[in-house]
Design a protein around this motif. Structure first.
Motif, short mmCIF file in Angstrom:
data_model
loop_
_atom_site.label_atom_id
_atom_site.label_comp_id
_atom_site.label_asym_id
_atom_site.label_seq_id
_atom_site.Cartn_x
_atom_site.Cartn_y
_atom_site.Cartn_z
N SER A 139 7.21 -3.51 8.93
CA SER A 139 6.13 -3.02 8.24
C SER A 139 4.91 -2.54 9.17
O SER A 139 4.73 -0.78 8.80
N LYS A 180 5.49 1.84 9.88
CA LYS A 180 3.77 2.65 9.97
C LYS A 180 3.16 2.99 10.59
O LYS A 180 3.06 4.43 10.97
N SER A 225 9.38 5.61 6.50
CA SER A 225 9.18 4.80 5.38
C SER A 225 10.56 3.38 5.58
O SER A 225 11.12 3.56 6.64
N GLU A 234 8.92 -7.66 5.63
CA GLU A 234 7.54 -6.97 4.69
C GLU A 234 6.36 -7.62 4.56
O GLU A 234 6.27 -8.16 3.35
N ALA A 252 3.62 -6.59 2.63
CA ALA A 252 3.70 -5.44 1.73
C ALA A 252 3.24 -5.71 0.09
O ALA A 252 3.01 -7.34 0.16
N GLU A 253 2.91 -4.78 -0.71
CA GLU A 253 2.40 -5.33 -1.41
C GLU A 253 3.73 -5.33 -2.42
O GLU A 253 4.90 -4.79 -2.63
N THR A 254 3.67 -6.40 -4.10
CA THR A 254 5.06 -6.68 -4.24
C THR A 254 5.78 -5.27 -4.96
O THR A 254 6.96 -5.37 -5.08
N ARG A 255 4.62 -4.99 -5.52
CA ARG A 255 5.49 -3.82 -6.58
C ARG A 255 6.08 -2.25 -6.06
O ARG A 255 7.79 -2.59 -6.24
N GLU A 256 5.31 -2.68 -5.01
CA GLU A 256 6.14 -1.32 -3.74
C GLU A 256 6.94 -1.90 -2.98
O GLU A 256 8.27 -1.16 -3.46
N PHE A 257 6.90 -2.62 -3.30
CA PHE A 257 7.97 -3.41 -1.65
C PHE A 257 9.59 -3.61 -2.89
O PHE A 257 10.59 -3.17 -2.82
N GLU A 276 10.53 -1.80 -5.26
CA GLU A 276 11.15 -0.09 -5.13
C GLU A 276 11.23 -0.06 -4.11
O GLU A 276 12.14 0.07 -4.42
N GLU A 277 10.86 -0.80 -3.23
CA GLU A 277 11.79 -0.30 -1.54
C GLU A 277 13.00 -0.98 -1.30
O GLU A 277 14.47 -0.30 -0.82
#
Ligand SMILES: Nc1ncnc2c1ncn2[C@@H]1O[C@H](COP(=O)(O)OP(=O)(O)OP(=O)(O)O)[C@@H](O)[C@H]1O
Ligand SMILES: Cc1ncc(CO)c(N)n1
Ligand SMILES: [Mg+2]
Length: 523
Positions: free
Chosen positions: A319, A323, A328, A348, A351-356, A358-359
């Motif tokens: 990540s 960045k 992305s 990652e 990473a935040e769980t929710r965002e991770f 989705e990715e």
């Protein structure tokens, strides 16, 4: 009419059934057990086959006593063959005298003689609960149990049932006298009248209620009504919902649940299975079966076969690097695959769980459409949620055998190993490959011991599993790694060499070329 004991006598100690029963010691575990006394559905959407699937999906053992064999598919019932009552009796005796059955669930009971042998067996071998699904007519309109069974149902079976689960037509038939049930109010009134016939609980199912946007079932315990609502799911795949609901109630009771909780769980189970299965295609008729295990759609051949050669160019994302280069994860993965990466790992750490999640879902899609496996570093939860192909764990992450039990037999599990002992353990625990390093010093991982090419060679020699080298590997030194010439060294895993670069695609292409050339040299 004498009661069978039923759930009135809970909690009950398990009875020693016969003298020949296996003695259980403390280390042996009793499992919840149901027997279904029902008909076979050759199409396997309803009947015995559905009952076994439900119980298995709910973690309960299910024995089966077959009352009739039907030739049946998604178009309807073509033919029915009843088993002789004496033979049904033999099956009941075999099961009830041996297994530690908690709950009996009945489905198709096609003749009064068969109901009679069932009642006899139950009085001889009492169980904790009796769930009666009074199956009479298939959804396609075929009679599975005719009016000849009505009097024995009313007079002898219903009074000993803990719960009965008629659909609206069956409720009307049991009540007789031309009763019509077309509204929820009429379902309530039917539940009450049926309760008067003796069962402890009544659930009138509204799956077939005309003109209702909700699928409503009415539960009555003798005092109070509960309406169980769920949105009606638009699907052709509702064959076997009734059998499923009743078996799930039986399974939950066998595990020790009270009646209302069992009914609620069963309703939710049917709902989730229908929802999951609404677009699957099995058979060409109007009444398709559904998927009790919520698994059929996920199976694709790619997932079940790990090819060690896929470790050839293993791209591991980072990540911080993404960045830094303002890209992305999805773009990084796309470029790596286009450049020749043969397997991808999402690593990652921040990473935040929710965002991770989705990715990760987007990456799974990209990888799958390119025939490349996608693994998640460390996060078993994310891997399960996005249906990744597997997980890579380190020595201080979750142990491999536990990861295996969570992910199941098909998924790929890789583990980082620096020593021979770790390599042996990885094999024992059921890993698919080993990542070994750091081969060279690297900035990607702080405080990581470098094992060098010699360390890598030792791990390869000790390992029965394929190995991928990792740590400080790039275009300039990849060849020296492959030159250690161990047959189970299948490739290199890279982070910075691909992702701490201006153009991932160019670097991936170059590295792929280098690896191809070093492979050619060795052949
Ligand atoms: N289309 C649907 N959407 C949501 N739930 C449904 C649907 N059809 C049936 N159900 C639910 O499935 C369960 C079984 O109900 P249903 O009235 O269909 O039983 P049945 O007619 O005995 O089933 P079978 O089709 O196996 O004979 C109930 O909980 C009902 O609410
Ligand atoms: C064998 C059998 N039992 C029950 C049903 C009701 O769904 C069916 N269609 N077939
Ligand atoms: Mg129905």
């Amino acid at each position: 009419m004498q009661s069978l004991g039923g759930i009135r006598s809970w909690p009950a100690t398990y009875r020693a059934t016969t003298a020949s029963m296996t003695t259980t010691t403390e280390s042996m575990r009793k499992v919840a057990q149901v027997v279904t006394v029902a008909g076979s559905d050759s199409g396997a959407g309803a009947g015995i086959q559905a009952d076994i699937k439900v119980c298995s999906a709910r973690g309960v053992y299910c024995a089966s006593v077959i009352t009739a064999v039907t030739a049946q598919n998604t178009h309807g019932v073509q033919s029915v063959h009843l088993l002789p009552p004496e033979f049904v009796s033999e099956q009941l005796k075999s099961v009830l005298s041996d297994l530690q059955i908690d709950v009996v669930k009945t489905g198709m009971l096609p003749s009064p003689e068969i109901v009679d042998v069932l009642l006899q067996s139950l009085s001889e071998y009492p169980v904790r609960a009796l769930v009666v699904d009074p199956v009479m007519v298939s959804t396609s309109g075929h009679v599975l149990a005719g009016s000849s069974i009505l009097s024995i149902f009313r007079e002898r079976l219903l009074p000993v049932a803990d719960i009965i689960t008629p659909n609206v037509k069956e409720a009307a038939a049991l009540l007789g006298g031309g009763v019509r049930i077309q509204t929820v109010a009429q379902m309530r009134s039917a539940a009450k009248s049926l309760h008067d016939m003796g069962p402890r609980f009544v659930l009138v199912k509204g799956g077939d209620l005309p003109d209702s946007s909700d699928s409503v079932d009415v539960y009555f315990d003798g005092k109070e009504f509960h309406e169980l609502h769920s949105p009606r799911i638009t699907t052709r795949n509702t064959h076997g919902t009734g059998c499923t609901l009743a078996s799930c109630i039986a399974a939950e009771l066998a595990k020790g649940s009270n009646m209302l909780s069992a009914v609620k769980v069963a309703k939710r189970f049917v709902d989730s299975a229908l929802n999951y299965s609404k677009d699957i295609v099995i058979g060409s008729g109007m009444q398709g079966p559904f998927d009790h295990f919520l698994r059929l759609k996920k199976k694709d051949l790619r997932q079940s076969t790990f090819n060690p050669d896929d470790l050839f160019l293993y791209a591991v994302t980072d990540s911080r690097m993404n960045k830094k280069w303002n890209r992305s994860i999805v773009d990084a993965v796309k470029a790596a695959i286009e450049g020749g990466a043969t397997i991808i790992q999402l690593r990652e750490k921040e990473a935040e769980t929710r965002e991770f999640l989705e990715e990760a879902k987007s990456c799974v899609e990209i990888c799958r459409s390119n025939g490349v496996c996608l693994l998640i570093n460390d996060r078993v939860d994310i891997a399960l949620a996005c249906d990744a192909d597997g997980v890579h764990v380190g020595q201080s992450d979750m142990p491999v055998d536990l990861v295996r039990s969570l992910l199941g037999p098909d998924k790929i599990i890789g583990v980082s190993c620096k020593t021979e002992e770790q390599a042996h353990q990885a094999w024992k625990d059921g890993a698919d490959y080993i990542g070994s390093g750091g081969v060279f010093p690297t900035n990607t991982k702080a405080n990581n011991r470098t094992i060098g090419l010699d360390g890598l060679k030792e791990v390869c020699k000790a390992s029965k599993l394929p190995v991928v080298a990792i740590g400080g590997i790039g275009i300039s030194n990849a060849e020296s790694v492959m030159r250690i010439d161990e047959p189970n060294l299948k490739g290199v895993a890279v982070v910075s060499a691909l992702f701490d670069q201006q153009c991932v695609l160019t670097q991936a292409k170059k590295l792929h070329k280098t690896l191809r050339e070093s492979k050619r040299e060795q052949q």
